[in-house]
Design a protein around this motif. Structure first.
Motif, mmCIF file in Angstrom:
data_model
loop_
_atom_site.group_PDB
_atom_site.id
_atom_site.type_symbol
_atom_site.label_atom_id
_atom_site.label_comp_id
_atom_site.label_asym_id
_atom_site.label_seq_id
_atom_site.Cartn_x
_atom_site.Cartn_y
_atom_site.Cartn_z
ATOM 1 N N GLY A 280 -3.492 -92.281 -83.702
ATOM 2 C CA GLY A 280 -3.187 -91.366 -85.023
ATOM 3 C C GLY A 280 -1.571 -91.534 -85.001
ATOM 4 O O GLY A 280 -1.073 -92.059 -84.549
ATOM 5 N N TYR A 281 -1.238 -90.718 -86.774
ATOM 6 C CA TYR A 281 0.218 -91.344 -86.633
ATOM 7 C C TYR A 281 0.496 -90.484 -87.419
ATOM 8 O O TYR A 281 0.000 -89.417 -88.090
ATOM 9 C CB TYR A 281 0.267 -92.775 -86.981
ATOM 10 N N ARG A 282 1.304 -90.281 -88.067
ATOM 11 C CA ARG A 282 2.445 -89.060 -88.547
ATOM 12 C C ARG A 282 2.690 -89.278 -89.991
ATOM 13 O O ARG A 282 3.823 -91.113 -89.269
ATOM 14 C CB ARG A 282 3.503 -87.832 -88.154
ATOM 15 N N VAL A 283 2.811 -89.470 -91.154
ATOM 16 C CA VAL A 283 3.829 -90.230 -92.427
ATOM 17 C C VAL A 283 4.793 -88.928 -92.971
ATOM 18 O O VAL A 283 4.560 -87.648 -92.989
ATOM 19 C CB VAL A 283 2.924 -90.581 -93.245
ATOM 20 N N ILE A 284 5.503 -88.553 -92.802
ATOM 21 C CA ILE A 284 6.691 -87.812 -92.993
ATOM 22 C C ILE A 284 7.216 -88.490 -93.988
ATOM 23 O O ILE A 284 8.160 -89.700 -94.064
ATOM 24 C CB ILE A 284 7.766 -87.502 -91.751
ATOM 25 N N SER A 285 8.254 -87.475 -95.297
ATOM 26 C CA SER A 285 9.203 -88.374 -96.168
ATOM 27 C C SER A 285 10.279 -86.832 -96.009
ATOM 28 O O SER A 285 9.538 -86.009 -96.843
ATOM 29 C CB SER A 285 8.602 -88.577 -97.775
ATOM 30 N N ASN A 286 11.225 -86.800 -96.412
ATOM 31 C CA ASN A 286 12.215 -86.737 -96.014
ATOM 32 C C ASN A 286 12.282 -86.091 -97.931
ATOM 33 O O ASN A 286 13.485 -87.157 -98.452
ATOM 34 C CB ASN A 286 13.043 -85.817 -95.427
ATOM 35 N N THR A 287 12.380 -85.086 -99.092
ATOM 36 C CA THR A 287 12.664 -84.950 -100.120
ATOM 37 C C THR A 287 14.149 -84.145 -100.383
ATOM 38 O O THR A 287 13.898 -82.600 -100.294
ATOM 39 C CB THR A 287 11.843 -84.679 -100.901
ATOM 40 N N GLY A 288 15.451 -84.335 -100.528
ATOM 41 C CA GLY A 288 16.373 -83.347 -100.838
ATOM 42 C C GLY A 288 17.122 -82.783 -99.703
ATOM 43 O O GLY A 288 17.032 -82.997 -98.642
ATOM 44 N N LEU A 289 18.133 -81.816 -100.254
ATOM 45 C CA LEU A 289 19.156 -81.403 -99.539
ATOM 46 C C LEU A 289 17.986 -80.432 -98.005
ATOM 47 O O LEU A 289 18.245 -80.606 -97.022
ATOM 48 C CB LEU A 289 19.709 -80.465 -99.651
ATOM 49 N N ASP A 290 17.574 -79.473 -98.068
ATOM 50 C CA ASP A 290 16.879 -79.047 -97.578
ATOM 51 C C ASP A 290 16.454 -79.394 -96.275
ATOM 52 O O ASP A 290 16.046 -78.900 -94.869
ATOM 53 C CB ASP A 290 15.981 -77.617 -97.983
ATOM 54 N N SER A 291 15.786 -80.705 -96.719
ATOM 55 C CA SER A 291 15.045 -81.640 -95.868
ATOM 56 C C SER A 291 15.800 -82.596 -95.037
ATOM 57 O O SER A 291 16.006 -83.568 -94.221
ATOM 58 C CB SER A 291 13.843 -82.533 -96.554
ATOM 59 N N HIS A 292 17.113 -82.417 -95.177
ATOM 60 C CA HIS A 292 17.556 -83.363 -94.800
ATOM 61 C C HIS A 292 17.622 -85.032 -95.049
ATOM 62 O O HIS A 292 17.624 -85.647 -93.881
ATOM 63 C CB HIS A 292 17.763 -83.277 -93.363
ATOM 64 N N GLN A 293 17.306 -85.080 -96.381
ATOM 65 C CA GLN A 293 17.805 -86.560 -96.705
ATOM 66 C C GLN A 293 18.455 -87.129 -96.329
ATOM 67 O O GLN A 293 19.601 -86.692 -96.926
ATOM 68 C CB GLN A 293 16.739 -86.269 -98.045
ATOM 69 N N GLU A 294 18.807 -88.438 -95.874
ATOM 70 C CA GLU A 294 19.468 -89.317 -95.552
ATOM 71 C C GLU A 294 19.882 -90.183 -96.564
ATOM 72 O O GLU A 294 21.180 -90.440 -96.716
ATOM 73 C CB GLU A 294 19.460 -89.309 -94.546
ATOM 74 N N VAL A 295 19.166 -90.644 -97.128
ATOM 75 C CA VAL A 295 19.710 -92.421 -97.806
ATOM 76 C C VAL A 295 18.036 -91.682 -99.170
ATOM 77 O O VAL A 295 17.215 -91.628 -99.345
ATOM 78 C CB VAL A 295 19.167 -93.006 -97.166
ATOM 79 N N PRO A 296 19.051 -92.070 -100.315
ATOM 80 C CA PRO A 296 18.609 -91.608 -101.614
ATOM 81 C C PRO A 296 18.004 -92.799 -101.867
ATOM 82 O O PRO A 296 18.433 -93.723 -103.112
ATOM 83 C CB PRO A 296 19.685 -91.643 -102.408
#
Length: 121
Positions: A85-101
């Motif tokens: 098992g594993y997790r896949v995460i993507s952060n999108t935008g400021l509220d998610s704390h996306q650090e690299v655009p």
């Protein structure tokens, strides 16, 4: 968010910064995260200049989307985490704390990763 062609992932794609490559094809590159949050922590990125998931979903070709999805699966297979098992995460935008655009998926596994993090009310 606008795409910054000098972001760290763009530099990795151009070969200006090294990475520990796990997988690569015509449309994607997968490499070990330099600050792992699990025993297995791989970043999967498209080679195209996409800021985030919203940009990718709106403008990527069907071929790029399929390649990206398959790359995530290949990484799980290559690292052995597809069995447990594993997790896949993507952060999108400021509220998610996306650090690299640059769109990237975190693929985490190798040990229990805990419950999902929920915003505090």
């Amino acid at each position: 968010m606008t795409y910054d062609s000098n972001n760290i992932f763009a530099k990795i794609l151009r070969g200006e910064i090294p990475c520990k490559k796990i997988d690569e094809d015509e449309h994607t590159l997968s490499f070990a995260d330099i600050n792992p949050q699990a025993p297995v922590h791989i970043l999967v990125i498209p080679k195209g200049a996409y800021c985030d998931w919203a940009d990718f979903a709106a403008t990527a070709s069907a071929v790029e989307m399929a390649a990206f999805t398959k790359a995530i699966h290949r990484v799980a297979e290559l690292t052995g985490i597809s069995k447990t098992g594993y997790r896949v995460i993507s952060n999108t935008g400021l509220d998610s704390h996306q650090e690299v655009p640059h769109l990237h998926m975190h693929v985490l596994g190798g040990a229990p990763v805990g419950p999902l993090v929920l915003a505090k009310s």
